[in-house]
Write a protein that holds these residues in place. Structure first.
Motif, short mmCIF file in Angstrom:
data_model
loop_
_atom_site.label_atom_id
_atom_site.label_comp_id
_atom_site.label_asym_id
_atom_site.label_seq_id
_atom_site.Cartn_x
_atom_site.Cartn_y
_atom_site.Cartn_z
N ILE A 125 4.04 79.07 95.36
CA ILE A 125 5.23 79.15 96.20
C ILE A 125 5.56 77.73 96.64
O ILE A 125 4.66 76.95 96.96
CB ILE A 125 4.95 80.05 97.43
CG1 ILE A 125 4.78 81.51 96.99
CG2 ILE A 125 6.03 79.91 98.49
CD1 ILE A 125 6.01 82.13 96.36
N LEU A 126 6.83 77.41 96.65
CA LEU A 126 7.28 76.11 97.15
C LEU A 126 7.71 76.30 98.59
O LEU A 126 8.50 77.18 98.91
CB LEU A 126 8.44 75.58 96.31
CG LEU A 126 8.16 75.41 94.83
CD1 LEU A 126 9.40 74.89 94.11
CD2 LEU A 126 6.98 74.48 94.60
N GLU A 127 7.17 75.47 99.44
CA GLU A 127 7.47 75.53 100.86
C GLU A 127 7.95 74.16 101.31
O GLU A 127 7.43 73.13 100.86
CB GLU A 127 6.18 75.91 101.61
CG GLU A 127 6.37 76.82 102.77
CD GLU A 127 5.05 77.21 103.41
OE1 GLU A 127 4.81 78.41 103.52
OE2 GLU A 127 4.28 76.32 103.80
N ILE A 175 10.95 78.13 99.80
CA ILE A 175 12.20 77.71 99.15
C ILE A 175 12.20 77.96 97.65
O ILE A 175 13.19 77.66 96.98
CB ILE A 175 12.52 76.24 99.44
CG1 ILE A 175 11.44 75.31 98.88
CG2 ILE A 175 12.72 76.02 100.93
CD1 ILE A 175 11.84 73.84 98.86
N GLY A 176 11.13 78.52 97.09
CA GLY A 176 11.13 78.79 95.66
C GLY A 176 9.74 79.05 95.12
O GLY A 176 8.79 79.26 95.87
N LYS A 177 9.66 79.01 93.80
CA LYS A 177 8.37 79.18 93.12
C LYS A 177 8.35 78.30 91.88
O LYS A 177 9.39 77.97 91.30
CB LYS A 177 8.11 80.64 92.79
CG LYS A 177 8.68 81.15 91.48
CD LYS A 177 7.63 81.13 90.41
CE LYS A 177 8.17 81.51 89.07
NZ LYS A 177 7.31 81.13 87.98
N TYR A 226 18.58 74.10 98.79
CA TYR A 226 17.71 72.93 98.65
C TYR A 226 17.94 72.17 97.34
O TYR A 226 17.22 71.24 97.03
CB TYR A 226 16.24 73.37 98.77
CG TYR A 226 15.95 73.81 100.18
CD1 TYR A 226 15.51 72.91 101.13
CD2 TYR A 226 16.19 75.12 100.57
CE1 TYR A 226 15.29 73.31 102.44
CE2 TYR A 226 15.97 75.54 101.87
CZ TYR A 226 15.53 74.62 102.80
OH TYR A 226 15.31 75.01 104.10
N TRP A 227 18.95 72.56 96.59
CA TRP A 227 19.26 71.85 95.35
C TRP A 227 19.71 70.42 95.67
O TRP A 227 20.32 70.16 96.70
CB TRP A 227 20.39 72.55 94.59
CG TRP A 227 20.03 73.89 94.01
CD1 TRP A 227 18.81 74.50 93.99
CD2 TRP A 227 20.93 74.80 93.37
NE1 TRP A 227 18.89 75.73 93.38
CE2 TRP A 227 20.17 75.94 92.99
CE3 TRP A 227 22.28 74.77 93.09
CZ2 TRP A 227 20.74 77.02 92.33
CZ3 TRP A 227 22.84 75.86 92.43
CH2 TRP A 227 22.08 76.96 92.05
N GLY A 228 19.41 69.51 94.77
CA GLY A 228 19.90 68.13 94.88
C GLY A 228 19.15 67.26 95.86
O GLY A 228 19.56 66.14 96.13
N ARG A 229 18.03 67.71 96.38
CA ARG A 229 17.26 66.93 97.35
C ARG A 229 16.01 66.28 96.76
O ARG A 229 15.25 65.63 97.47
CB ARG A 229 16.83 67.81 98.52
CG ARG A 229 17.98 68.39 99.31
CD ARG A 229 17.43 69.13 100.50
NE ARG A 229 18.46 69.85 101.22
CZ ARG A 229 18.26 70.48 102.36
NH1 ARG A 229 17.06 70.45 102.91
NH2 ARG A 229 19.23 71.13 102.94
#
Length: 156
Positions: A56-58, A64-66, A83-86
């Motif tokens: 898991i992305l935290e 915020i994703g996996k 959270y795209w583009g960061r």
């Protein structure tokens, strides 16, 4: 990156039910919480059985994703579009590449819809190169999707 927990269900469902975020995924966006519960349970069970290597992305305490490999060496990932583009996906992917190298894997691979130019750019930025293409490799919501196959060698 951290291992999945059953408490991640609401956050993962919010991401997986978003059509824009999931538009290039290998299945349609989830329409019910039960669908996401089944998906998350399979991820938890596979991890416990040692069959899977997914995380898991935290970010700042928020899921915020996996990212990870359902079966080595093929990776897959998604990120909440807020959270795209960061640079968070590239940071996580580079961390996973180093993790895979430490495991002794020779390579990682990816299968990407060619319309997903952001993903292709991210993978190239992280060292992946194209190894082939194929038409109509899977069907999502009645639409045939093509594949671009990519690979990164972990040891020269």
């Amino acid at each position: 990156m951290r291992r999945v927990r059953s408490a991640d269900i609401d956050a993962i469902h919010a991401i997986m039910s978003d059509a824009e975020t999931m538009r290039f995924w290998s299945s349609p966006p989830h329409s019910t919480l039960a669908e996401t519960e089944k998906w998350l349970a399979s991820m938890i069970e596979a991890d416990r059985a040692g069959e899977s290597d997914e995380f898991i992305l935290e970010h700042q305490g928020r899921v915020i994703g996996k990212l990870g490999a359902w079966r080595h060496p093929e990776i897959g990932f998604f990120l909440d579009r807020d959270y795209w583009g960061r640079g968070l996906a590239s940071e996580a992917l580079l961390q996973f590449i180093n993790y895979a190298r430490d495991l002794g894997l020779n390579c990682l691979t990816a299968d990407v819809d060619p319309r997903n130019t952001a993903c292709l750019h991210l993978l190239a930025k992280c060292g992946f190169h194209e190894t082939g293409r194929q038409s109509a490799t899977y069907v999502v919501d009645g639409q045939a999707c093509d594949s671009v196959y990519l690979k990164v060698d972990l040891y020269p």
